[in-house]
Design a protein around this motif. Structure first.
Motif, PDB file in Angstrom:
ATOM      1  N   ASP A  83      61.122  31.244 118.538  1.00  0.00           N
ATOM      2  CA  ASP A  83      59.672  31.287 118.555  1.00  0.00           C
ATOM      3  C   ASP A  83      59.415  32.399 119.419  1.00  0.00           C
ATOM      4  O   ASP A  83      58.152  33.207 119.284  1.00  0.00           O
ATOM      5  CB  ASP A  83      59.317  29.936 119.343  1.00  0.00           C
ATOM      6  CG  ASP A  83      59.088  28.906 118.030  1.00  0.00           C
ATOM      7  OD1 ASP A  83      59.421  29.167 116.939  1.00  0.00           O
ATOM      8  OD2 ASP A  83      59.015  27.559 118.387  1.00  0.00           O
ATOM      9  N   LEU A  86      59.628  35.504 117.517  1.00  0.00           N
ATOM     10  CA  LEU A  86      58.398  35.671 116.709  1.00  0.00           C
ATOM     11  C   LEU A  86      57.282  36.317 117.187  1.00  0.00           C
ATOM     12  O   LEU A  86      56.492  37.007 116.728  1.00  0.00           O
ATOM     13  CB  LEU A  86      58.199  34.165 115.935  1.00  0.00           C
ATOM     14  CG  LEU A  86      57.184  34.146 114.871  1.00  0.00           C
ATOM     15  CD1 LEU A  86      58.041  34.815 113.457  1.00  0.00           C
ATOM     16  CD2 LEU A  86      56.981  32.594 114.331  1.00  0.00           C
ATOM     17  N   ALA A  87      56.961  35.555 118.353  1.00  0.00           N
ATOM     18  CA  ALA A  87      55.818  36.034 119.342  1.00  0.00           C
ATOM     19  C   ALA A  87      56.191  37.374 119.506  1.00  0.00           C
ATOM     20  O   ALA A  87      54.976  38.107 119.475  1.00  0.00           O
ATOM     21  CB  ALA A  87      55.825  35.325 120.588  1.00  0.00           C
ATOM     22  N   SER A  90      55.087  39.604 116.656  1.00  0.00           N
ATOM     23  CA  SER A  90      53.865  39.421 115.960  1.00  0.00           C
ATOM     24  C   SER A  90      52.706  40.183 116.357  1.00  0.00           C
ATOM     25  O   SER A  90      51.445  40.426 115.585  1.00  0.00           O
ATOM     26  CB  SER A  90      53.577  37.849 115.857  1.00  0.00           C
ATOM     27  OG  SER A  90      52.454  37.707 116.575  1.00  0.00           O
ATOM     28  N   ASP A 155      47.139  33.095 110.437  1.00  0.00           N
ATOM     29  CA  ASP A 155      47.950  33.836 111.085  1.00  0.00           C
ATOM     30  C   ASP A 155      49.430  33.127 110.830  1.00  0.00           C
ATOM     31  O   ASP A 155      49.449  31.858 110.508  1.00  0.00           O
ATOM     32  CB  ASP A 155      47.691  33.942 112.621  1.00  0.00           C
ATOM     33  CG  ASP A 155      48.422  35.317 113.094  1.00  0.00           C
ATOM     34  OD1 ASP A 155      47.650  36.205 113.258  1.00  0.00           O
ATOM     35  OD2 ASP A 155      49.438  35.326 113.191  1.00  0.00           O
ATOM     36  N   ASN A 157      51.620  33.400 113.425  1.00  0.00           N
ATOM     37  CA  ASN A 157      52.157  33.193 114.922  1.00  0.00           C
ATOM     38  C   ASN A 157      51.451  31.659 115.312  1.00  0.00           C
ATOM     39  O   ASN A 157      50.133  31.760 115.777  1.00  0.00           O
ATOM     40  CB  ASN A 157      51.876  34.343 115.673  1.00  0.00           C
ATOM     41  CG  ASN A 157      52.083  34.041 116.985  1.00  0.00           C
ATOM     42  OD1 ASN A 157      52.423  33.011 117.320  1.00  0.00           O
ATOM     43  ND2 ASN A 157      52.285  35.240 117.570  1.00  0.00           N
ATOM     44  N   SER A 215      48.093  27.895 109.340  1.00  0.00           N
ATOM     45  CA  SER A 215      49.227  28.770 109.367  1.00  0.00           C
ATOM     46  C   SER A 215      49.275  29.257 107.996  1.00  0.00           C
ATOM     47  O   SER A 215      49.272  28.600 107.137  1.00  0.00           O
ATOM     48  CB  SER A 215      50.363  28.019 109.791  1.00  0.00           C
ATOM     49  OG  SER A 215      51.643  29.022 109.285  1.00  0.00           O
TER      50      SER A 215
END
Ligand SMILES: C[S@@+](CC[C@H](N)C(=O)[O-])C[C@H]1O[C@@H](n2cnc3c(N)ncnc32)[C@H](O)[C@@H]1O
Length: 296
Positions: A83, A86-87, A90, A155, A157, A215
């Motif tokens: 996570d 991913l952040a 993004s 999004d 994220n 999402s």
């Protein structure tokens, strides 16, 4: 003072050295992307290489990995670290009324066009923390159009989406938001649309009533419905040409006859046959209309 500057420069050189010392090849990145896709289902294989590689380097440095194998093991074996990865990939950077000239164009040209519909749908794709969504909702409210709108904001994220849903602007960003709002043609005071709570600004419930945050992965997912207006600003820039083409086709297919499409200032329609898909409506603002396709 000179000691501090010297130390900062040394620190900067050390970080640069650390980044350069780890050589991550194209092949490494390809393999990592394959493994991420197999394990977590996120497809980064078609992202623009330069910025994707830079971000992987940053995560590599942050997680203090010795090599790409260690990075790969860390992010593939733990959901929490994935996570954060991913952040980091993004880039949910945004602003209220970002590029005020663009919002001025929306207010002056696009809203009067939407007025001709009794009901319309808007899709903000790659909405990040939602500032763009609240900005447009404010202008819709001022034009007396908010009640006719259904606003979808997507999004991939999850952290960005949950912040978007909360409708909060950090105290430190409020003044800039206010300036941008005025530059875009806002007539009131931004504080009219919410209240300060615990130091931060929170948008009023009425503004949020027509918004649905969800999402959606532009690289992998399908159409989100038939829209009158789609905004996808400052997101395509992260994709390679093949993915850009896929996403632009998806938007074209998701628009009503003569529907409106908005891009970011650094983006273009170069990768698709523009003649077939869109026509430029407002050149400087990067606002397009779906082209009428003539079947021969
Ligand atoms: C720089 S922000 C743009 C925010 C806003 N549209 C603006 O112009 O201010 C880019 C956003 O695209 C999102 N994004 C990147 N890849 C995506 C994908 N495959 N599917 C959906 N969103 C994606 C990121 O999470 C990020 O929030």
């Amino acid at each position: 003072m000179s000691f501090l500057i010297g130390w900062l420069n040394q620190e900067r050189r050390r970080k640069k050295f650390m980044l350069e010392a780890v050589v991550i090849s194209e092949k490494d990145i390809e393999k990592l992307s394959e493994r991420i896709y197999e394990t977590h289902g996120y497809d980064f294989r078609g992202y623009a290489q330069a910025s994707y590689k830079r971000r992987i380097h940053n995560v590599h440095f942050k997680l203090k990995c010795k090599n790409i194998q260690e990075l790969s093991d860390k992010i593939l074996n733990g959901r929490n670290l994935f996570d954060s990865f991913l952040a980091a990939l993004s880039v949910p950077v945004t602003d209220m009324f970002r590029d005020p000239i663009f919002f001025r164009g929306l207010k002056t040209h696009v809203l009067p066009h939407l007025k001709s519909y009794p009901f319309f749908k808007i899709w903000h794709a790659g909405c990040a923390t939602g500032e763009e969504v609240y900005s447009l909702a404010i202008f819709l409210q001022e034009a007396g159009l908010l009640q006719r709108a259904m606003i979808y904001a997507t999004d991939f994220n999850p952290n960005a989406l949950s912040r978007a849903k909360s409708g909060v602007i950090h105290k430190k960003d409020f003044n800039k938001s206010q300036i941008n709002y005025k530059l875009a043609g806002g007539m009131k005071d931004l504080s009219h649309y919410g209240a300060f709570k615990n130091g931060d600004f929170v948008f009023e419930e009425q503004l949020r009533e027509k918004m649905t945050f969800a999402s959606h992965n532009l690289v992998q997912d399908g159409s989100f419905g038939v829209m009158n207006l789609i905004l996808c600003r400052n997101t395509l820039i992260y994709f390679g040409k093949r993915v850009q083409m896929r996403v632009l086709r998806l938007f074209n297919d998701s628009l009503v006859h003569r529907g409106i499409f908005c891009l970011g200032f650094k983006e273009s329609l170069d990768c698709i046959d523009e003649e077939q898909h869109f026509e430029t409506w407002l050149l400087n603002e990067k606002i397009y209309k779906k082209r009428i396709r003539v079947k021969i």
